[in-house]
Scaffold this active site. Sequence first.
Site, PDB file in Angstrom:
ATOM      1  N   HIS A  12      50.019  35.608  38.541  1.00 35.52           N
ATOM      2  CA  HIS A  12      49.095  36.594  37.973  1.00 35.52           C
ATOM      3  C   HIS A  12      49.902  37.513  37.070  1.00 35.52           C
ATOM      4  O   HIS A  12      50.978  37.961  37.446  1.00 35.52           O
ATOM      5  CB  HIS A  12      48.445  37.384  39.120  1.00 35.52           C
ATOM      6  CG  HIS A  12      47.277  38.213  38.711  1.00 35.52           C
ATOM      7  ND1 HIS A  12      47.407  39.341  37.944  1.00 35.52           N
ATOM      8  CD2 HIS A  12      45.955  38.077  38.952  1.00 35.52           C
ATOM      9  CE1 HIS A  12      46.198  39.860  37.741  1.00 35.52           C
ATOM     10  NE2 HIS A  12      45.303  39.111  38.344  1.00 35.52           N
TER      11      HIS A  12
ATOM     12  N   ARG B  13      41.829  45.442  32.964  1.00 45.23           N
ATOM     13  CA  ARG B  13      41.696  44.987  31.571  1.00 45.23           C
ATOM     14  C   ARG B  13      40.232  44.775  31.210  1.00 45.23           C
ATOM     15  O   ARG B  13      39.824  45.033  30.087  1.00 45.23           O
ATOM     16  CB  ARG B  13      42.533  43.720  31.360  1.00 45.23           C
ATOM     17  CG  ARG B  13      44.020  44.012  31.271  1.00 45.23           C
ATOM     18  CD  ARG B  13      44.877  42.754  31.359  1.00 45.23           C
ATOM     19  NE  ARG B  13      44.977  42.262  32.735  1.00 45.23           N
ATOM     20  CZ  ARG B  13      45.052  40.996  33.090  1.00 45.23           C
ATOM     21  NH1 ARG B  13      45.027  40.057  32.160  1.00 45.23           N
ATOM     22  NH2 ARG B  13      45.142  40.654  34.356  1.00 45.23           N
TER      23      ARG B  13
END
Lengths: 246, 610
Positions: free
Chosen positions: B236, B256
């Site tokens: 990740h 995000r």
Amino acid sequence: MAKATFRIWRGNADNAQFVDYETEVSEGMVVLDAVHRIQAEQANDMAVRWNCKAGKCGSCSAEINGQPKLMCMTRLDTVPLDEPVTIEPMRAFPLIKDLVADVSWNFKVKEQMRPFAPRPPDAEDGTWRMEQEDIDHVQEFRKCIECFLCQDVCHVLRDHSLHDEFIGPRYLVYAASLEMHPIDTENRLEELKNSDGIGYCNITKCCTKVCPEHITITDNAIIPLKERVVDEFYDPIKKLFRVFSR
Amino acid sequence: MASYETHEYDVLIIGAGGAGLRAAIEAAVGDLKVGLVCKSLLGKAHTVMAEGGVAAALANVDERDSWRVHFADTMRGGQYLSNARMAELHAQESPDRVRELEAWGALFDRTQEGGILQRNFGGHQYPRLAHVGDRTGLEMIRALQDHGIHQGIEVHMENTVISLLKTGDRVSGAFGYEREKGRFKVFAAKAVVLATGGVGKAYKVTSNSWEYTGDGHSLAYHAGAELIDMEFVQFHPTGMVWPPSVRGILVTEGVRGEGGILTNSEGTRFMFDDIPELYVNQTADNPEEGWQYTQGDREARRPPELLTRDHVARCIVREVQEGRGSPHGGVFLDIAWIKEKIPNAADYIRRKLPSMYHQFKQLANIDITQEPMEVGPTTHYIMGGIRVDADSQMTAVPGLFAAGECAAGLHGANRLGGNSLSDLLVFGKRAGEYAAQFAMENQAVPIDEAEIDTIAAHTLKPFENPPTDGNGNNMGPYDIQAQLQEKMENLVGIARTQESLTQALDEIQNLREKAENVHAIGNREYNAGWHTALDLDCLITVSEAIALAALERRASIGAHSRDDYPEKEEPGAGKYNTIINKSDDGAMTVRRESIDELRANLQEIIDEIG
Ligand SMILES: Cc1cc2nc3c(=O)[nH]c(=O)nc-3n(C[C@H](O)[C@H](O)[C@H](O)COP(=O)(O)OP(=O)(O)OC[C@H]3O[C@@H](n4cnc5c(N)ncnc54)[C@H](O)[C@@H]3O)c2cc1C
Ligand code: SF4
Ligand code: SF4
Ligand code: FES
């Protein structure tokens, strides 16, 4: 690197005592890191529960210098290191070993509570319509990570051991999340008053103070439930009104 | 003769995360006797940690979404190595599986119209992730748990399965121990579902907990099932990098999705510099467009921060390697900047990302509403796993099923965020349903007691092994585990080569020998060291499988990057899966199996949507 001493409860239900361990500590460490370091280097067989290391699973509850806390969210720079840091298991529950307490009672309490029962769906696809503002307060209760720290501090359980008569703050929060759920159809007030023992709570707010999820257990869950119980069982006018409006 | 308790079930489920709980609920629909075993307490499995959301084409926020688009997104994200039938079932069934959670008490965040709200996530064309702030996994596991405890399922918490039992070809149960006293238990069952999650503990920097030691992968492998595409380990892009003790802890992609941007030490939004072919048409080419996308502008394209995880992770590694990293070896992830765009930004951030706010405040002394976070890649998820039949989730071993992260097929070379939680629900249900069917159609088979004695003796061996080897090396479990993690991190991490992988396989062999002589102190009562010693075998098995498959795939595709083979496909090799199994002589072998052409109607979807 600096060193610090950790005074950790070791042993089982038959025989247990504090044991001192000295280990290195560095910037940013939390209590659980120190426990892990000691476990890896000096006490391989030490029992401790943990999973997420980020305050999300509620596994690592303990009493640090007497304060009920999550070990993974307690930074070492928030505890004095010039004297030994004591780490003990939660004391309101029987000891299994070292830092691990037998919390199985909590799971049994939940099983005995009346489950969620929704009204028929609002839409054809089997879903419901709910406004965000109507679920905000229930979402607060659903933040609970079942760490049982509130159960650990509540004097009704801890000092008076009324585990058979009182479900404790965690399950009052759970009851509130069901009772205030906008689509739930059950009424749990009778058992709240009787078998759940809500009357034992004398609103000391100790539970709210230790909740790592900052759930306002007493003000938002317990007091409104107490009010509902009062309305239901002790307020004749409201009761009458309810009979007629049924 | 070993002493043990025996429990008999129609269906035994191993693992109580989202997949295991969903499977158990389904298997218990009739009047079958269902047992559920898990290593931790109920409700503490990894699923509880999931943050961002669960992907389902509910089309509540953007009505253009449909299962077809979700299918196409999943296939593209997986670089077309996914099992198309699984991707199809997953896209079709996840909306119902999410809605059903509401009937069990889950409370997702709402849209203006009062329906389930959905958010943007990497690789998903439309806002698709149903969520509750950034604690979606907690909501999901609690809804399943609170419903599950009233279905008559027998739960064995803090019990670890260390071997499956077979009688002839069929699985006949499992052998394990309970943590509290270390007593043995035998679970006899007509059908067994593995739902044990992932393998993150094979690596040093990981978002995963002690539970993730690849147990299901290893149990299935030893029982004769196949593992598929084990080289695809998801790193990740955004794990915490500082302070050291929290390195690897996840920072949700939701940051995000809400408008957070990645910058390097020069203040550049470096993600704009490298947008892969496959995604050029769908990606914003300027910051304003990207921002508009996160604010729900349906004409805008997604910002490059929301490209797939494999790509974002590699870009971050490049920035750091080329000297443009943050002080502690990551890059900056900034959500505080949105105050330039919206009023009350700090409140907004605290409301949308409460646990991130909390996590950084408490663990790193950083207020994410005011300053950027430092982030870097962390081992997070394994796309590879136990090979199963797409519809029934049954493995090559009759009666043995697998679902959730330990099973494979859906995600191909890279998993899209949010597609795991939906995977658990869709295939957890299917595994439960088909395992129940298998149990109804087949008689119980007797368990081989001699086999149990052998396993039991092996389990106790760490107490008899000496504390050091002939050369005075410490043979404690934590040392061996740390050595393995170090090797996997350095040799089988984000960037791999023939040399690193060959060396890794050698090191793994050495560590396997060591692990056979691992020493445990103390007694059988809740002994973490002994448990860690017993987990080593699984960790080593999955590590070997990852390295072996990675060596076999001489290309860089999705989450698997070979510095010596930068091309996406080996010339002439076509599309294939890597398959691992245990040969008759006990050695691990790997082979390739080419991927069938898509069914015409599925190919049409891809041709149309891309
Ligand atoms: C921090 C974090 C955030 C994430 N966020 C998201 C997200 O936003 N969206 C998303 O889709 N995915 C997300 N993921 C991925 C997703 O959470 C996991 O892939 C998923 O929860 C795995 O579920 P599972 O049911 O397969 O296994 P788990 O939930 O991990 O459960 C595994 C179970 O198996 C048990 N078990 C394991 N071995 C044994 C054994 N030997 N014997 C007995 N029991 C055993 C364990 O005790 C546990 O109960 C995230 C993952 C992490 C770590
Ligand atoms: S407020 Fe009530 S439930 Fe909470 S600790 Fe005090 S007595 Fe216990
Ligand atoms: S209410 Fe708070 S303190 Fe109590 S169990 Fe839940 S999270 Fe823990
Ligand atoms: S380890 Fe999960 S809350 Fe501490």
